[in-house]
Design a protein around this motif. Structure first.
Motif, short mmCIF file in Angstrom:
data_model
loop_
_atom_site.label_atom_id
_atom_site.label_comp_id
_atom_site.label_asym_id
_atom_site.label_seq_id
_atom_site.Cartn_x
_atom_site.Cartn_y
_atom_site.Cartn_z
N THR A 148 -9.25 0.97 3.25
CA THR A 148 -10.42 1.48 2.54
C THR A 148 -10.01 1.87 1.13
OG1 THR A 148 -10.00 3.69 3.47
CG2 THR A 148 -11.64 2.31 4.59
N PHE A 149 -10.96 1.76 0.20
CA PHE A 149 -10.72 2.08 -1.21
C PHE A 149 -11.41 3.40 -1.52
CE2 PHE A 149 -9.68 -2.27 -0.94
CZ PHE A 149 -8.91 -2.62 -2.04
N VAL B 273 0.84 -1.20 0.00
CA VAL B 273 0.00 0.00 0.00
C VAL B 273 0.88 1.25 0.00
CG1 VAL B 273 -1.78 1.27 1.26
CG2 VAL B 273 -1.87 -1.23 1.14
N ARG B 274 1.87 1.26 0.86
CA ARG B 274 2.94 2.26 0.73
C ARG B 274 4.03 1.59 -0.09
NH1 ARG B 274 6.91 4.98 5.34
NH2 ARG B 274 7.81 6.58 3.94
N TYR B 275 4.32 2.16 -1.25
CA TYR B 275 5.17 1.49 -2.22
C TYR B 275 6.51 1.08 -1.61
CZ TYR B 275 1.98 3.02 -5.91
OH TYR B 275 0.88 3.22 -6.71
N PRO C 199 -4.47 2.84 4.16
CA PRO C 199 -4.35 1.93 5.30
C PRO C 199 -4.94 2.57 6.55
CG PRO C 199 -2.24 2.97 4.85
CD PRO C 199 -3.17 3.45 3.79
N ARG C 200 -5.70 1.80 7.31
CA ARG C 200 -6.33 2.30 8.53
C ARG C 200 -5.72 1.71 9.79
NH1 ARG C 200 -8.57 6.90 6.92
NH2 ARG C 200 -9.97 6.60 5.13
N THR D 63 1.76 -7.35 7.24
CA THR D 63 0.33 -7.44 6.97
C THR D 63 -0.39 -6.10 7.08
OG1 THR D 63 0.02 -8.10 9.29
CG2 THR D 63 0.14 -9.86 7.65
N ASP D 64 0.21 -5.11 7.77
CA ASP D 64 -0.41 -3.80 7.84
C ASP D 64 -0.19 -2.99 6.57
OD1 ASP D 64 -1.55 -4.10 10.30
OD2 ASP D 64 0.09 -3.19 11.41
N ASN D 65 0.72 -3.45 5.70
CA ASN D 65 1.03 -2.69 4.48
C ASN D 65 0.80 -3.50 3.22
OD1 ASN D 65 2.04 -0.19 3.27
ND2 ASN D 65 3.82 -1.41 2.66
N LEU D 66 0.38 -4.76 3.35
CA LEU D 66 0.17 -5.62 2.19
C LEU D 66 -1.31 -5.92 2.02
CD1 LEU D 66 3.06 -8.22 2.57
CD2 LEU D 66 2.91 -6.40 0.87
#
Length: 444
Positions: free
Chosen positions: A378-379, A337-339, A371-372, A348-351
């Motif tokens: 959320t999208f 999510v963060r490249y 990421p929350r 798992t918090d970023n994938l």
């Protein structure tokens, strides 16, 4: 008939009358629905963040399965060129099942005769007739000419790859069979009723277990299925550590970050392409010093998906592509999510799992993921608004039945046993006669 009376208080005759009457109204309303749908598709009004097709939008917004949505679209577009069938459908005289079958073989020159048969036949008889016509058409189109299979590829000036193939019939059938299998693997979801499982489980002793119907039609655009075939081959076939051409190699400039990276012996890449490859594929980065492409400063390690254990955790959590309304369970990419190149961590918090289609759409900027924390995401659309997982649906208010639809419009006229051989012979004779008449008229 439309007084909303309780079914429990109706007589048998009243129930039968209402069942047939409502079926006729449903057929007419379905025709109207398909008219709206084909115009909606023509305008491209379904385009949006991560929406890959009109069928995808229809499945997401109306709760249809993706297969049912695709079939609705096929029929809707076919009826545009079949006014006689469309009129009968709109007046409730043909059921959806009959129209679905007829549109597989109907043409403007055939529809009148097919309509005549369908009005006095059951849906099962129409299906049988259509199956026979398809078989005859295939037999008449057979060719004995045998050519060698050939295939060529080249990089285009715009960076795309062109592949041209001419395959012998059996080779072509093998290729399309692979496409269908790849498309099935690529698009099936965890709720797909055709999902392979232990179909013998729970089968009473002495009975034959039901067979899962795994058939999938060849998609009109096979690009994503072919890419899925390539991904499968890259995954299941072991290669030596050094295997030129068997992995994605990206060349970069060590001292000039603004200089475009490029594929090995291939075109330049955008940053979004590099990010996508780093997330979802097997890549190797080769770094060169400024001003030369011959000297290699470093030959990077192959970058793969997270560890197998991490992959299991992600799949157990996401169960497929996380984009709202998708749910695909094959050919998934673990997206940072963060490249990764911006310092994103592999945890798992970023994938999050995305299918290849939505992974590409994300990197193209069609939507974003926020990421929350605690593995929640959320999208969002490009304007920042939230993309709902499942938009709510409700029945329209103030509906009134179409008084022009006869209460028994959908009931076949006449009926009886269908002589398939005689019917097929008469149909083809009529079509050949019309073709001959048209040829004579043109010659005159």
């Amino acid at each position: 008939m439309f007084d909303k009376a309780s079914p429990a208080g109706l007589s048998d005759d009243q129930l039968a009358e209402r069942v047939v009457g409502y079926a006729s109204q449903i057929a007419a309303m379905t025709a109207q629905f398909l008219d709206l749908l084909v115009e909606f598709d023509k305008r491209g009004a379904w385009n949006g963040e991560g929406i890959r097709s009109c069928a995808h939008w229809l499945s997401w917004r109306t709760g249809l399965s993706i297969r049912a949505a695709q079939e609705h679209l096929r029929i809707a577009h076919a009826l545009v060129a079949l006014p006689k069938l469309h009129t009968a459908f709109a007046h409730g005289r043909l059921s959806y099942s009959k129209v679905r079958a007829l549109t597989r073989v109907a043409t403007p020159g055939r529809e009148q005769e097919l309509l005549n048969v369908a009005l006095s036949a059951t849906a099962a008889q129409v299906e049988h007739l259509v199956s026979t016509i398809k078989h005859v058409d295939r037999r008449d189109d057979e060719t004995t000419r045998r050519a060698d299979s050939t295939a060529r590829w080249r990089w285009n000036d715009d960076g795309t790859l062109s592949v041209t193939m001419r395959l012998r019939p059996v080779d072509g059938a093998r290729f399309l069979a692979g496409v269908v299998r790849s498309e099935y693997e690529r698009t099936r979801t965890s709720t797909d009723p055709d999902l392979p499982s232990d179909i013998t489980h729970g089968t009473p002793p002495g009975t034959t277990p039901a067979k899962a119907d795994l058939w999938r039609h060849v998609p009109s655009n096979i690009a994503e299925a072919v890419v899925a075939m390539a991904d499968t081959a890259a995954t299941v076939i072991d290669m030596p550590e050094f295997a030129p051409g068997a992995e994605i190699v990206i060349h970069t400039d060590a001292d000039n970050a603004e200089k475009d990276p490029h594929l090995d012996s291939g075109p330049a890449l955008f940053d979004i392409d590099v990010d996508e490859a780093a997330c979802g594929g097997s890549t190797r980065t080769v770094t060169h010093p400024t001003g030369t492409r011959d000297v290699v400063m470093s030959w990077g390690r192959k970058r793969r998906l997270p560890t197998r254990a991490m992959g299991r955790i992600l799949f157990e959590r996401d169960r497929g592509c996380r984009h709202p309304g998708c749910g695909r369970t094959r050919h998934l990419h673990a997206h940072h999510v963060r490249y990764w190149r911006h310092g994103g961590t592999t945890d798992t918090d970023n994938l999050i799992l995305l299918c290849s289609t939505h992974h590409r759409a994300l990197h193209s900027g069609e939507f974003a993921i926020t990421p929350r924390g605690h593995q929640q995401f959320t999208f969002h659309r490009a304007d920042g608004s939230l993309i709902e997982t499942a938009p709510s649906t409700r029945s329209p208010g103030g509906w009134q039945p179409d008084s022009t639809i006869a209460p028994d419009a959908v009931v076949p006229v006449g009926g009886g046993r269908l002589n398939l051989g005689y019917t097929t012979e008469v149909l083809y004779a009529a079509w050949e006669w019309r073709t001959a008449q048209r040829a004579q008229s043109t010659a005159a």
